[in-house]
Design an enzyme around this catalytic site. Structure first.
Site, PDB file in Angstrom:
ATOM      1  N   TYR A   1       1.763  -8.781  10.437  1.00 50.86           N
ATOM      2  CA  TYR A   1       0.923  -9.928  10.788  1.00 50.86           C
ATOM      3  C   TYR A   1       1.838 -11.136  10.958  1.00 50.86           C
ATOM      4  CZ  TYR A   1      -2.508 -13.737  10.022  1.00 50.86           C
ATOM      5  OH  TYR A   1      -3.280 -14.862  10.123  1.00 50.86           O
TER       6      TYR A   1
ATOM      7  N   ASP B   1      10.356 -12.524  11.361  1.00 50.86           N
ATOM      8  CA  ASP B   1       9.297 -13.357  10.796  1.00 50.86           C
ATOM      9  C   ASP B   1       9.481 -13.330   9.272  1.00 50.86           C
ATOM     10  OD1 ASP B   1       5.626 -13.350  10.891  1.00 50.86           O
ATOM     11  OD2 ASP B   1       7.102 -14.424   9.652  1.00 50.86           O
TER      12      ASP B   1
ATOM     13  N   LYS C   1       5.513 -21.096   4.143  1.00 54.87           N
ATOM     14  CA  LYS C   1       5.236 -20.889   2.720  1.00 54.87           C
ATOM     15  C   LYS C   1       6.218 -21.627   1.799  1.00 54.87           C
ATOM     16  CE  LYS C   1       3.006 -16.486   3.776  1.00 54.87           C
ATOM     17  NZ  LYS C   1       1.574 -16.542   3.433  1.00 54.87           N
TER      18      LYS C   1
HETATM   19  P1  KE4 Z   1       0.212 -19.234   8.230  1.00 54.06           P
HETATM   20  O1  KE4 Z   1      -0.199 -19.638   9.613  1.00 54.06           O
HETATM   21  O2  KE4 Z   1      -0.922 -18.611   7.433  1.00 54.06           O
HETATM   22  O3  KE4 Z   1       0.938 -20.334   7.467  1.00 54.06           O
HETATM   23  O4  KE4 Z   1       1.341 -18.083   8.402  1.00 54.06           O
HETATM   24  C1  KE4 Z   1       1.038 -16.944   9.171  1.00 54.06           C
HETATM   25  C2  KE4 Z   1       1.944 -15.820   8.746  1.00 54.06           C
HETATM   26  C3  KE4 Z   1       3.019 -15.495   9.541  1.00 54.06           C
HETATM   27  N1  KE4 Z   1       3.868 -14.494   9.196  1.00 54.06           N
HETATM   28  C4  KE4 Z   1       3.686 -13.803   8.052  1.00 54.06           C
HETATM   29  C5  KE4 Z   1       4.651 -12.707   7.714  1.00 54.06           C
HETATM   30  C6  KE4 Z   1       2.599 -14.103   7.195  1.00 54.06           C
HETATM   31  O5  KE4 Z   1       2.431 -13.385   6.059  1.00 54.06           O
HETATM   32  C7  KE4 Z   1       1.717 -15.132   7.540  1.00 54.06           C
HETATM   33  C8  KE4 Z   1       0.513 -15.483   6.684  1.00 54.06           C
HETATM   34  N2  KE4 Z   1       0.338 -14.702   5.501  1.00 54.06           N
HETATM   35  C9  KE4 Z   1      -1.021 -14.544   5.058  1.00 54.06           C
HETATM   36  C10 KE4 Z   1      -1.067 -13.572   3.878  1.00 54.06           C
HETATM   37  N3  KE4 Z   1      -0.086 -12.565   3.871  1.00 54.06           N
HETATM   38  C11 KE4 Z   1      -1.609 -15.851   4.678  1.00 54.06           C
HETATM   39  C12 KE4 Z   1      -2.886 -15.748   3.879  1.00 54.06           C
HETATM   40  C13 KE4 Z   1      -4.071 -16.143   4.683  1.00 54.06           C
HETATM   41  O6  KE4 Z   1      -4.122 -15.821   5.896  1.00 54.06           O
HETATM   42  O7  KE4 Z   1      -4.967 -16.769   4.079  1.00 54.06           O
END
Ligand code: KE4
Length: 429
Positions: free
Chosen positions: A144, A239, A267
């Site tokens: 993801y 990523d 993060k």
């Molecule tokens: P954000 O747009 O949520 O800051 O990041 C997206 C993203 C991109 N790449 C990786 C590997 C990620 O894990 C994420 C977002 N992670 C999720 C949970 N694994 C965020 C939690 C959520 O969507 O509420």
């Protein structure tokens, strides 16, 4: 456990916010309960609006590697806020954080701050397409990269949990340039990248997957990926939104010694405030406006409060011994957990690297999206509810990672282990 105030807040939230949450996985649909509303957090615990305290393994989905309400981070935000919150102009803080992050992460010669991981990956892919003049993006099943249109094909976090293959609203002609192939499969990787029909701009992957649950890549797979992308002039994007500053100061690329062309971060580098970043080789990054023709912008990019929080956080991570201590603690915890699993008749597999792990209720190794999907999500949901009842907060989805922070002390970890053991016994009934 009294959850009266959460029980009032949730329907109230659902009146004005879709699903009552600002991110789908927080609705806890896949673990069969309603979300608890959190009031505060400190160190390794969070406290909900009814005063229930939980040992936290969610860690805000990764950022809280030093523990919640880290005093230096809080003070940095407080002090910076006194001088204003946003100027729409460059500040010294963003320069200092950019220098520190570039000095920490091997692939980074230049970096651009944005406001989320999604913005980081979306921008990195646009940059790779602009730089190569090609269109196709290759990703991996179960990974993801945020919710930008072109990624929502067999995405990992969130979409898997909700069981939506892709998403309505994403036009067919957007995703026709996105190819999703199996993680850890060298044969399909080589066959795909060498396909003369495909004008591949980039390959993007989580160098350790966290969004189908934790899946660690085979080193041969990563090496093959690096070799092929270099040979074929394809931009390799790591990523590292989760793994960046998590698996080492320099992330997975430092831990594995495989250096991508571009890296996406998020993060941890925001210290809990909204920050994402993408960066890499100067030759590629100089294609970004205003130096180059590839456009990307953001009102709050480099926001001073977020930069101050990120700076305070990264300075703590750069202290000698931080990662060694976290690794030793995580090793100990994993060893204790393995003993509990070995003593239980339950079929459980733990995938772990460093301070991130996932406990899969399955009998077979989990090495990719297909094997991850064979895990018993109902049993994970029951385990989640058992642990919550006992004051331990796990990720409300089988397809996420659990995180240990520097603030998780032996007392709290031993309690979590004890609760795991008693949950396993309950699951056997
Ligand atoms: P954000 O747009 O949520 O800051 O990041 C997206 C993203 C991109 N790449 C990786 C590997 C990620 O894990 C994420 C977002 N992670 C999720 C949970 N694994 C965020 C939690 C959520 O969507 O509420």
């Amino acid at each position: 456990m009294i959850t009266d105030r959460s029980a009032i807040l949730f329907p109230q939230a659902q009146q004005v916010i879709p699903g009552g949450v600002n991110s789908p996985v927080r609705a806890c649909r896949s673990v069969g309960c309603d979300p608890l509303f959190i009031q505060k957090a400190a160190g390794c615990t969070v406290t909900d609006v009814d005063g229930n305290e939980f040992i936290d393994f969610v860690g805000s989905w990764g950022p809280m590697i030093t523990g919640h309400a880290q005093p230096e981070v809080i003070e940095a935000i407080r002090k910076t806020a006194l001088d204003g919150t946003s100027f729409g102009a460059p500040t010294p803080l963003e320069v200092e954080l950019a220098e520190l992050v570039c000095d920490s992460v091997p692939s980074l010669e230049k970096i651009r701050f944005v406001n989320s991981g999604t913005e980081a990956t979306m921008s990195a892919v646009r940059l790779a397409r602009g730089y190569t003049g090609r269109n196709v993006v290759v990703k991996f099943d179960g990974c993801y990269h945020g919710h930008a249109d072109s990624f929502l094909v067999k995405a990992g976090s969130g979409v898997i949990t909700l069981g939506i293959p892709g998403s309505p609203g994403v036009p067919e002609d957007i995703v026709k340039n996105t190819l999703s192939i199996p993680y850890n499969n060298e044969a399909i990787l080589e066959q795909t990248l060498r396909d003369p029909q495909l004008d591949i701009a980039c390959v993007i992957l989580e160098p350790v997957a966290g969004n189908m649950g934790v899946v660690v890549p085979e080193m041969s797979f990563l090496k093959k990926l690096r070799e092929l992308t270099r040979e074929l002039g394809i931009v390799l994007i790591f990523d590292e939104v989760i793994t960046g500053f998590r698996l080492a100061l320099g992330g997975a690329q430092e831990r594995f010694g495989i250096i991508p062309d571009l890296t996406c971060l998020g993060k941890i580098i925001g210290g809990g405030l909204p920050v994402g970043a993408y960066g890499g080789k100067q030759e590629i990054m100089d294609q970004i406006a205003p130096d180059g023709p590839v456009y990307q912008a953001g009102t709050l990019s480099g926001n001073p409060l977020a930069m101050a929080a990120g700076l305070a956080m990264v300075k703590i991570l750069r202290r000698p011994g931080f990662y060694q201590a976290l690794e030793e603690k995580s090793d100990w915890y994993a060893g204790q957990l393995e003993q509990i699993i070995a003593a239980s008749p339950l079929e459980v597999v733990v995938n772990r690297i460093g301070s991130m792990s996932t406990l899969f209720f399955t009998s077979k190794p989990v090495t990719d999206f297909v094997s991850a999907m064979e895990a018993d999500t109902n049993r994970y949901g029951a385990h989640y509810r058992n642990m919550l009842e006992q004051g331990v907060w796990l990720a409300p989805s089988q397809f996420e990672a659990a995180f240990i922070s520097a603030a998780h002390d032996r007392v709290h970890l031993e309690k979590a282990l004890k609760m795991t053991e008693s949950s396993f016994k309950k699951l056997m009934i």
